[in-house]
Write an enzyme that holds these catalytic residues in place. Structure first.
Site, PDB file in Angstrom:
ATOM      1  N   GLN A  86      38.563  48.677  45.326  1.00  0.00           N
ATOM      2  CA  GLN A  86      38.807  48.844  43.888  1.00  0.00           C
ATOM      3  C   GLN A  86      37.530  49.224  43.131  1.00  0.00           C
ATOM      4  O   GLN A  86      37.601  49.697  42.007  1.00  0.00           O
ATOM      5  CB  GLN A  86      39.416  47.579  43.279  1.00  0.00           C
ATOM      6  N   CYS A 114      47.433  43.911  38.389  1.00  0.00           N
ATOM      7  CA  CYS A 114      46.331  44.422  39.193  1.00  0.00           C
ATOM      8  C   CYS A 114      45.334  45.136  38.286  1.00  0.00           C
ATOM      9  O   CYS A 114      45.739  45.874  37.389  1.00  0.00           O
ATOM     10  CB  CYS A 114      46.882  45.389  40.239  1.00  0.00           C
ATOM     11  N   LEU A 115      44.050  44.909  38.537  1.00  0.00           N
ATOM     12  CA  LEU A 115      43.021  45.564  37.711  1.00  0.00           C
ATOM     13  C   LEU A 115      43.052  47.085  37.864  1.00  0.00           C
ATOM     14  O   LEU A 115      42.568  47.800  36.998  1.00  0.00           O
ATOM     15  CB  LEU A 115      41.634  45.018  38.060  1.00  0.00           C
ATOM     16  N   HIS A 154      45.376  45.877  49.422  1.00  0.00           N
ATOM     17  CA  HIS A 154      44.412  46.918  49.031  1.00  0.00           C
ATOM     18  C   HIS A 154      43.662  47.470  50.244  1.00  0.00           C
ATOM     19  O   HIS A 154      43.304  48.640  50.280  1.00  0.00           O
ATOM     20  CB  HIS A 154      43.379  46.372  48.039  1.00  0.00           C
ATOM     21  N   GLY A 176      41.271  38.394  41.357  1.00  0.00           N
ATOM     22  CA  GLY A 176      41.000  38.891  42.702  1.00  0.00           C
ATOM     23  C   GLY A 176      40.550  40.331  42.633  1.00  0.00           C
ATOM     24  O   GLY A 176      40.898  41.064  41.697  1.00  0.00           O
ATOM     25  N   HIS A 225      48.109  39.977  48.147  1.00  0.00           N
ATOM     26  CA  HIS A 225      47.983  41.104  47.209  1.00  0.00           C
ATOM     27  C   HIS A 225      46.661  41.837  47.462  1.00  0.00           C
ATOM     28  O   HIS A 225      46.634  43.062  47.578  1.00  0.00           O
ATOM     29  CB  HIS A 225      48.046  40.564  45.770  1.00  0.00           C
ATOM     30  N   GLU A 226      45.569  41.080  47.561  1.00  0.00           N
ATOM     31  CA  GLU A 226      44.256  41.705  47.770  1.00  0.00           C
ATOM     32  C   GLU A 226      44.172  42.355  49.147  1.00  0.00           C
ATOM     33  O   GLU A 226      43.583  43.421  49.308  1.00  0.00           O
ATOM     34  CB  GLU A 226      43.122  40.682  47.587  1.00  0.00           C
TER      35      GLU A 226
END
Length: 185
Positions: free
Chosen positions: A51, A109-110, A155, A46, A151-152
């Site tokens: 991000q 997470c990235l 952000h 995701g 989660h996304e």
């Protein structure tokens, strides 16, 4: 196709609250394409536009779950590397109906590379979002898809998964990340 740089903690842009998408144009399509390229390259399941430094309410998700195979012939087959790509785009997403029941997943997470921690969230949600053409969709979700979307969506509000942890656990994750960066340097 473009692989965009992914912002990592403690980049202050990750705390920005993203604004709604109002123009469903070629620029949006190009950004979404680049976001998928970036997510698959990372690799991740995701990615939120913030991000990659774009404070818009855009998410791309692909759980890339293992392919289901028909094993009725009984032959032993090894399909460990086969995953089904199911790229999904969520523009201006909202959660309408989070369940009272919660589930816990080990999240990563990235933007917090190679760090993982357990986070508890509603186990099922009803979500509403728009697609690339601005058309509205609604769907009940559960399991990993519900977790990943929540989660996304965090952000978009400037929240990272580590913000759900206790202060102590969050500091431990950030220390490990710092150590890892020093070792890599």
């Amino acid at each position: 196709m473009a692989i965009l740089p992914i912002l990592e903690v403690p980049d202050p842009r990750l705390k920005i609250i993203s604004t709604p998408v109002t123009e469903f144009d070629d620029g949006l399509k190009k950004l979404v394409e680049d976001m998928f390229d970036t997510m698959y390259d990372a690799p991740g399941i995701g990615l939120a536009a913030i991000q990659v430094g774009v404070p818009k309410r855009i998410l791309v998700i692909d759980l890339q779950e293992p392919a289901e195979h028909d094993h009725e012939h009984g032959e032993h087959c090894n399909h460990d590397h086969e995953v089904v790509r199911n790229p999904r785009i969520f523009i201006n997403p909202e959660i309408l109906d989070p369940s009272d029941e919660h589930s816990t997943y080990t999240e990563g997470c990235l933007s917090v590379p190679d760090q993982f921690a357990e986070v508890e969230r509603p186990a099922a949600i009803r979500a509403r979002w728009q697609d690339l053409d601005g058309k509205v969709h609604e769907e009940e979700m559960e399991g990993l898809m519900a977790t990943c979307l929540q989660h996304e969506m965090d952000h978009l509000e400037g929240i990272l998964f580590i913000d759900h942890l206790s202060r102590l656990k969050r500091q431990m994750v950030l220390k490990k990340l710092e150590k890892q960066r020093k070792a890599a340097a």
